[in-house]
Structure formats: C-alpha cells, structure tokens
Scaffold this motif. Structure first.
Motif, short mmCIF file in Angstrom:
data_model
loop_
_atom_site.label_atom_id
_atom_site.label_comp_id
_atom_site.label_asym_id
_atom_site.label_seq_id
_atom_site.Cartn_x
_atom_site.Cartn_y
_atom_site.Cartn_z
N GLU A 126 0.81 -1.22 0.00
CA GLU A 126 0.00 0.00 0.00
C GLU A 126 0.84 1.27 0.00
O GLU A 126 0.32 2.37 -0.23
CB GLU A 126 -0.94 0.02 1.22
N PHE A 127 2.15 1.15 0.23
CA PHE A 127 3.03 2.32 0.22
C PHE A 127 3.64 2.51 -1.16
O PHE A 127 3.94 1.54 -1.86
CB PHE A 127 4.14 2.16 1.26
N GLU A 128 3.86 3.77 -1.52
CA GLU A 128 4.37 4.10 -2.85
C GLU A 128 5.82 3.67 -2.99
O GLU A 128 6.65 3.90 -2.11
CB GLU A 128 4.25 5.61 -3.09
N ARG A 129 6.09 3.09 -4.14
CA ARG A 129 7.43 2.55 -4.39
C ARG A 129 8.37 3.65 -4.87
O ARG A 129 8.01 4.47 -5.72
CB ARG A 129 7.36 1.43 -5.42
N ILE A 130 9.60 3.66 -4.33
CA ILE A 130 10.61 4.63 -4.75
C ILE A 130 11.52 4.04 -5.82
O ILE A 130 11.74 4.62 -6.87
CB ILE A 130 11.45 5.09 -3.54
N ASP A 131 12.06 2.86 -5.52
CA ASP A 131 12.95 2.17 -6.45
C ASP A 131 12.78 0.68 -6.24
O ASP A 131 11.78 0.23 -5.66
CB ASP A 131 14.41 2.61 -6.23
N LEU A 132 13.74 -0.09 -6.66
CA LEU A 132 13.63 -1.55 -6.54
C LEU A 132 13.68 -2.03 -5.10
O LEU A 132 13.21 -3.13 -4.80
CB LEU A 132 14.75 -2.23 -7.35
N ASN A 133 14.24 -1.22 -4.22
CA ASN A 133 14.50 -1.70 -2.87
C ASN A 133 13.65 -1.06 -1.78
O ASN A 133 13.51 -1.65 -0.71
CB ASN A 133 15.98 -1.48 -2.53
N GLN A 134 13.10 0.11 -2.02
CA GLN A 134 12.44 0.84 -0.93
C GLN A 134 11.08 1.39 -1.34
O GLN A 134 10.83 1.65 -2.52
CB GLN A 134 13.33 2.00 -0.44
N ARG A 135 10.23 1.56 -0.32
CA ARG A 135 8.93 2.20 -0.48
C ARG A 135 8.83 3.36 0.50
O ARG A 135 9.39 3.32 1.60
CB ARG A 135 7.79 1.20 -0.24
N TRP A 136 8.08 4.39 0.10
CA TRP A 136 7.92 5.59 0.91
C TRP A 136 6.79 5.41 1.89
O TRP A 136 5.71 4.93 1.55
CB TRP A 136 7.64 6.77 0.00
N LEU A 137 7.01 5.83 3.14
CA LEU A 137 6.04 5.63 4.22
C LEU A 137 5.10 6.82 4.42
O LEU A 137 4.34 6.85 5.38
CB LEU A 137 6.78 5.33 5.53
N GLY A 138 5.14 7.80 3.52
CA GLY A 138 4.17 8.88 3.58
C GLY A 138 4.55 10.06 4.45
O GLY A 138 3.72 10.94 4.69
N ILE A 139 5.78 10.11 4.93
CA ILE A 139 6.25 11.24 5.73
C ILE A 139 7.58 11.73 5.15
O ILE A 139 8.48 10.93 4.92
CB ILE A 139 6.45 10.86 7.21
N VAL A 140 7.66 13.04 4.91
CA VAL A 140 8.90 13.62 4.42
C VAL A 140 9.08 14.99 5.05
O VAL A 140 8.12 15.73 5.25
CB VAL A 140 8.91 13.72 2.87
N SER A 141 10.31 15.29 5.42
CA SER A 141 10.67 16.57 6.00
C SER A 141 11.61 17.27 5.04
O SER A 141 12.67 16.74 4.68
CB SER A 141 11.35 16.35 7.36
N LEU A 142 11.21 18.49 4.57
CA LEU A 142 11.95 19.19 3.53
C LEU A 142 12.07 20.68 3.84
O LEU A 142 11.21 21.25 4.54
CB LEU A 142 11.26 19.04 2.17
N ASN A 143 13.09 21.29 3.27
CA ASN A 143 13.17 22.74 3.29
C ASN A 143 12.09 23.30 2.36
O ASN A 143 11.86 22.77 1.27
CB ASN A 143 14.55 23.22 2.82
N THR A 144 11.44 24.37 2.78
CA THR A 144 10.34 24.90 1.96
C THR A 144 10.83 25.50 0.64
O THR A 144 10.02 25.72 -0.26
CB THR A 144 9.58 25.99 2.75
N SER A 145 12.12 25.75 0.53
CA SER A 145 12.64 26.26 -0.74
C SER A 145 12.39 25.28 -1.87
O SER A 145 12.32 25.66 -3.04
CB SER A 145 14.14 26.56 -0.61
#
Length: 401
Positions: A125-144
């Motif tokens: 149910e989590f979005e795939r990033i590449d062959l090895n990992q999936r994204w868990l729906g949380i990301v922390s980023l600079n607003t720039s």
C-alpha cells in the motif's frame, strides 16, 4: 519555522470522505495527525484538500480560536504563499500516523529526511521509490523546494511530487526496519476497517504497568471493552467526571443517613468511572495536567469514610478509630509518591482497592475492622516496599502511579 502539511486529498476505501476524517478514539484521524505535528514543533498547519469539507472548515475555525495558525489549500501552487525559504515543512500523507519514536526523531532541529521501508509484499500500500524501498508517507523538507511544485498539474498528487523532489535532491533516508513496522512505527489507515484495527491495537497496547491485581485483572479488561463505545461519544470524559463527582457527593449524603453499604458502593462506582476517564484522557491529552476530578473524589471519599466511622464507633473507640482513619490516606499518599518495586506491583494499594475492602467488611457488619485491616495492609506494603528497594538497589523501580 516548522510547517505541517497534512493531506486530505484521498477518500477512504468506502468513498464516504477524506481518510483523515475517519473517526478514531477521541476524535478523528486528523486530530491525531495534528497532535503529532504539534509534537514535531510545527507552528503552522496547512491542510491540502482539493474539495472543501465542512468538517475541515469547522476544525480550522476551532484551531484558530485556540490561537493556532491553520489554513487550507486546494492546489500545490497555493502552498508557496504560506512559506518562506527559511521555513521547514513536514508532510503527512493521507491516513499516515507516526508513532512516538518517529515523532521524537522529527521534534528536534529541522532536517531533511525521507522515511522509507525496504520493499516487501506486506508493504504494497506504500508508494514505491525504487527496486529496494517504499515511501512511508512522511517527508521533512526545506520549503525552498516547494518552488518545484508551482508548475505541476493540479491533478498530480502533491505527495508523489514531494517524493520525487526529495529523491532528486538526494534527501537522506530514514529506513524503518520490519521489526519497528511490526511494532506500529507507522499506522496506515485507509478505511473504517483499518481504523477499527488501529483502535484495537491501541487498546491492546494500553499500559497496565504498576497496576495492582484489581486494576489489572478486573478493571483493565473492563476498560478495554468499554472504551470503543465511549470514544464514539465526545462528551464521555465530561460525563464520567460528572458521574464521579455526583457519586462522591451521593456517598456523603447516604453516609450521613447511615446507609454504609450504599455509600461505599457509590464511592467504588465513582472510582471506577474515574479510572475509565483517566484511560480515555491518556490517549487524547497532549500535555499531562493535574487530575482535579480524582483529587475531588479522594476528598469526598475521605469525608464519607469519616462520617461512616463516626456512626459506627462508640465513645471509647472513636478517638483511635479517627487516628486510623487519618493514617490510612497518609499511607496511600506515601505509596503513591514513592518508588515501587516490580515484585510488589500487583499488591500496591490504591483508593479503589481500599474501598472494595471496606465495602466487603461493611457487608459483613465489620466496617471498623475493615478500616483497621486496610491500614495494616497499606502499612505493611510500605515497609516491605522500602525493604525490597534497599535490598535490590541495582534493579530499576517503577514510579508509583
């Protein structure tokens, strides 16, 4: 400044509305996401919702009345007007709720971080990033980095766009292990069924450490069965608090008329209601505050017990009985304030246990003896606890609750 961006873009699997508005204990999933964002240290809350919902507008109005800075946007391009390049944004996807460990990880200094899990069939149910990992729906980023979202089509998902931005920027990744996922590091609620599963898991993990045998084996299971129904009524904590105080006042009144059994039944019922109320509040409170309802009940209970003791005593025994009546709460306060040896956890006295002892003694016509027995029990517990704590200083002790 930290900004929280919470998505309400996806409807639940039943199609009844945004996933974030699914009811859980003490409110909706959105309420828990907001509390998590508060613990992140976020000072502004932005809700991404392509379609306006009355429940969300009411929530935003309530937050503003509490002094919180809250807004909602419909499109990715609207995000830029609420952030400067010096700010930091933490995005929470639809239905995602982090546990306390992840909250602690994001509550420090702002840092760019992408939460992922190693690819596995159980994480489809989590979005795939590449062959090895999936994204868990949380990301922390600079607003720039939000400038990259200005030109994306409105029908694109902001979460996926942020994910691509983070990956292209080589954002550091925090890989959550299978063990931590199994322990509930990330809750992913998508429907009413998964909301019920999440609620049952929270109930299963509800702590019972430091509880005596009465609380752990009788009241704790009772609370677990009752809370799912109580959570559906937002005013349940207030009702339980009112019942607690009413029962305490009724106990004084019945004690004054000489109905000892009825008085103690009311006190015990009020203490059980207070136990349930405390169990509800521990899930919903962001900051632990002094429980004035419990303190009021303890005062009412002490008053009722003194009245019952005066009525049950004759002149020669009144003075010693009153000494014991004042000694008993002192023992309880000492046992609550001190440390607790793990081996004595099931024996720890509290108000409910004492009231039950007094009730049983009164039923058999021996209220003063019940009071003496309760005082002796609490006194012996304090002595034994102090002895065992000194005897095994290397073992960690539990704080009395």
């Amino acid at each position: 400044m930290k900004l929280a961006l919470i998505s309400l873009a996806k409807d639940d699997l039943e199609g009844t509305g945004p996933i974030a508005l699914l009811p859980l204990f003490d409110g909706t999933l959105l309420d828990l996401q907001i509390r998590a964002a508060q613990r992140f240290g976020c000072e502004k809350f932005i809700f991404l919702c392509p379609v306006t919902h009355g429940a969300l507008l009411q929530k935003i109005d309530a937050m503003k009345q509490q002094g919180l800075d809250a807004e909602y946007v419909r499109t990715p391009s609207d995000l830029v007007q609420y952030a400067t390049d010096q700010d930091h944004i933490i995005y929470i996807a639809d239905g995602i709720l982090p546990n306390a460990e992840i909250v602690e990880q994001l509550s420090g200094e702002p840092q760019e971080l992408l939460f992922t899990v190693l690819h596995g069939d159980e994480y489809q149910e989590f979005e795939r990033i590449d062959l090895n990992q999936r994204w868990l729906g949380i990301v922390s980023l600079n607003t720039s980095r939000l400038s990259a979202l200005i030109d994306i089509p409105d029908d694109w998902e902001v979460g996926s766009a942020l994910l691509r931005t983070a990956v292209q920027a080589d954002c550091p990744r925090a890989i959550i292990s299978d063990r931590r996922m199994g322990a509930g590091a990330i809750a992913h609620v998508q429907s009413e069924i998964s909301a019920e599963q999440f609620t049952r898991r929270k109930l299963r993990d509800m702590p019972a450490k430091g509880s005596n045998f009465l609380n752990r084996f009788l009241l704790h299971p009772l609370v677990k069965r009752s809370l799912p129904r109580l959570w559906k009524k937002k005013a349940a904590p207030q009702y339980l608090g009112i019942f607690t105080l009413t029962a305490g006042a009724g106990a004084i009144l019945t004690a004054a008329f000489g109905y000892a059994v009825a008085s103690l039944i009311l006190l015990f019922a009020g203490s059980v209601a207070q136990y349930m109320r405390a169990a509800m509040v521990q899930f919903g409170s962001v900051v632990t505050v002094r429980d004035w309802t419990r303190l009021a009940l303890e005062f009412l209970a002490a008053t009722a017990v003194v009245i019952l003791l005066v009525k049950a005593s004759v002149t020669p025994t009144l003075a010693p009985n009153l000494v014991i009546a004042f000694l008993l709460p002192a023992h309880l306060l000492l046992s609550r304030a001190g440390t607790l040896n793990r081996r004595l956890a099931l024996m720890k006295p509290d108000m409910r246990l004492i009231l039950l002892v007094l009730l049983l003694a009164t039923i058999f016509g021996a209220f003063p003896y019940g009071l003496y027995g309760a005082a002796l029990y609490t006194g012996l517990f304090l002595v034994l606890d102090r002895y065992l704590t000194k005897d095994s200083p290397e073992k960690p002790a539990l704080r009395g609750q």
